[in-house]
Design a protein around this motif. Structure first.
Motif, mmCIF file in Angstrom:
data_model
loop_
_atom_site.group_PDB
_atom_site.id
_atom_site.type_symbol
_atom_site.label_atom_id
_atom_site.label_comp_id
_atom_site.label_asym_id
_atom_site.label_seq_id
_atom_site.Cartn_x
_atom_site.Cartn_y
_atom_site.Cartn_z
ATOM 1 N N GLU A 168 39.056 48.232 47.087
ATOM 2 C CA GLU A 168 38.128 48.236 45.954
ATOM 3 C C GLU A 168 37.857 46.792 45.536
ATOM 4 O O GLU A 168 38.720 45.918 45.670
ATOM 5 N N VAL A 169 36.645 46.557 45.054
ATOM 6 C CA VAL A 169 36.257 45.228 44.593
ATOM 7 C C VAL A 169 35.810 45.321 43.141
ATOM 8 O O VAL A 169 35.042 46.210 42.778
ATOM 9 N N HIS A 170 36.288 44.403 42.321
ATOM 10 C CA HIS A 170 35.916 44.361 40.906
ATOM 11 C C HIS A 170 35.305 42.998 40.601
ATOM 12 O O HIS A 170 35.913 41.960 40.865
ATOM 13 N N TYR A 171 34.110 43.010 40.056
ATOM 14 C CA TYR A 171 33.471 41.766 39.650
ATOM 15 C C TYR A 171 33.760 41.499 38.175
ATOM 16 O O TYR A 171 34.044 42.414 37.406
ATOM 17 N N PHE A 172 33.607 40.238 37.799
ATOM 18 C CA PHE A 172 33.631 39.890 36.385
ATOM 19 C C PHE A 172 32.176 39.839 35.913
ATOM 20 O O PHE A 172 31.493 40.841 35.951
ATOM 21 N N SER A 173 31.672 38.689 35.536
ATOM 22 C CA SER A 173 30.311 38.628 34.999
ATOM 23 C C SER A 173 29.258 38.333 36.060
ATOM 24 O O SER A 173 28.078 38.300 35.760
ATOM 25 N N ASN A 174 29.695 38.103 37.299
ATOM 26 C CA ASN A 174 28.736 37.788 38.353
ATOM 27 C C ASN A 174 29.245 38.334 39.675
ATOM 28 O O ASN A 174 30.271 39.002 39.734
ATOM 29 N N ARG A 175 28.524 38.052 40.762
ATOM 30 C CA ARG A 175 28.903 38.542 42.088
ATOM 31 C C ARG A 175 29.738 37.523 42.855
ATOM 32 O O ARG A 175 29.935 37.657 44.057
ATOM 33 N N VAL A 176 30.169 36.490 42.168
ATOM 34 C CA VAL A 176 30.976 35.443 42.805
ATOM 35 C C VAL A 176 32.442 35.604 42.426
ATOM 36 O O VAL A 176 33.325 35.593 43.281
ATOM 37 N N ASN A 177 32.699 35.736 41.142
ATOM 38 C CA ASN A 177 34.073 35.790 40.652
ATOM 39 C C ASN A 177 34.523 37.227 40.415
ATOM 40 O O ASN A 177 33.801 38.031 39.839
ATOM 41 N N GLY A 178 35.722 37.519 40.865
ATOM 42 C CA GLY A 178 36.263 38.864 40.736
ATOM 43 C C GLY A 178 37.546 38.974 41.542
ATOM 44 O O GLY A 178 38.171 37.972 41.893
ATOM 45 N N TYR A 179 37.938 40.196 41.861
ATOM 46 C CA TYR A 179 39.136 40.390 42.672
ATOM 47 C C TYR A 179 38.974 41.624 43.548
ATOM 48 O O TYR A 179 38.345 42.613 43.168
#
Length: 339
Positions: A168-179
């Motif tokens: 699974e992929v989780h973004y923060f406020s953009n498509r660059v930063n997340g986990y």
């Protein structure tokens, strides 16, 4: 004048010890002091030698200041204890912020990845959509990674020689930063892999301008420096919130966890203090020195990490320069306890 300079340096150095204990959400300007802590600590050490040479009692002020910062500096400067773990089944893991693989021929990327010779590879700032699909297919076809997990629009990728499940992929406020979270199935057991890329500081261009073109007698140069530290402090506040989300997600699994990636923050930060309370640091365990992973304006910037929890044994750690990225790759050999 020397005594006054020493006293001012002591006060500033003591202030630089505070960021791990001050939540940036409460007072983000304090976070910027953590960037200066290793350099300030080093200057205090030089003063200590100077006062010793002069046989002056002022040396004790330096010594006390050094001792108060010892625990913090031990997070920034690795001195392994020399202990060796018993023989177990090891796996090798590497992480790299590829800097978008900009204008880099696929062959060079594949050759670098082959040279890492790892079982599991985490990448940040991977190409997206059609370009990312093509590059992922090339890497998978020309390396020993039969397993891959990514989303076509995501910049987070995991390649593996072992099966990957429950991704699974989780973004923060953009498509660059997340986990990205995915289970890695080893013969000895399964662990949860977390590939993280936290909020960037957005100061690279300013840092380059100050380094190469800045004239410190000019007001505009100091304005740029002020802007850099301001951006770092505000982004530190954002990263702290992101780290809380990652830690919360990690608490929802009973599997051993390996957290890794580009955290965009240093070991003298509040964020690092939160993670180090839950995870081991592969660099501190098996390497020496500051462990620079990013070539920035300030020396010794370590912002990329491999953090296994205490259900892993760390056997080795090293850094590998990467010609097409402003980050170094980091690589570790680890094993599951009892594996």
């Amino acid at each position: 004048m020397i005594r006054l300079s020493h006293l001012i340096l002591v006060v500033v150095t003591l202030a630089s010890y505070l960021p791990p204990f001050v939540n940036p959400a409460t007072f983000w300007p304090m976070a910027t002091m953590g960037l200066l802590a290793p350099s300030l600590w080093g200057l205090i050490l030089l003063f200590a030698f100077y006062w010793m040479w002069k046989r002056d009692n002022a040396v004790w002020l330096s010594v006390i200041t050094l001792l108060l910062g010892w625990e913090m500096m031990s997070n920034a400067f690795a001195i392994p204890d020399g202990n060796t773990a018993p023989h177990t089944t090891k796996i090798s893991v590497a992480s790299l912020n590829g800097h978008g693989f900009r204008q880099q021929p696929d062959k060079d990327i594949v050759d670098f990845i082959k040279g890492l010779d790892v079982d599991v590879l985490l990448l940040q700032e991977f190409k997206i959509r059609a370009q990312g699909d093509a590059l992922a297919k090339t890497i998978k076809g020309q390396t020993d990674f039969p397993y891959l997990y990514r989303k076509t629009e995501a910049q987070l990728v995991v390649f593996s020689r072992f099966p990957l499940k429950n991704g699974e992929v989780h973004y923060f406020s953009n498509r660059v930063n997340g986990y990205l979270m995915v289970d890695v199935e080893l013969p000895e057991g399964t662990f949860k892999l977390v590939n993280a890329h936290l909020q960037t500081n957005g100061i690279s261009n300013l840092a380059n301008e100050v380094t190469h073109d800045g004239r410190f007698q000019e007001k505009k140069t100091w304005q740029k420096v002020k802007t850099m530290f301001g951006r770092y402090g505000r982004s530190n506040k954002v990263r702290t919130q992101q780290s809380l989300e990652i830690l919360s997600a990690c608490e929802k699994t009973n599997l051993p966890i390996l957290l890794a990636g580009d955290f965009n923050d240093v070991p003298t930060s509040y964020l690092y203090q939160r993670f180090s309370a839950k995870f081991q640091d592969a660099h501190l365990s098996q390497a020496w020195g500051l462990g620079t992973t990013y070539q920035g304006l300030l020396p010794g910037l370590r912002i990329d990490y491999l953090l296994p929890d205490d259900r892993f044994i760390i056997h080795d750690f090293d850094r590998i320069p990467c010609g097409f990225s402003d980050h170094q790759a980091i690589r570790a050999e680890i094993s599951l306890q009892g594996g």
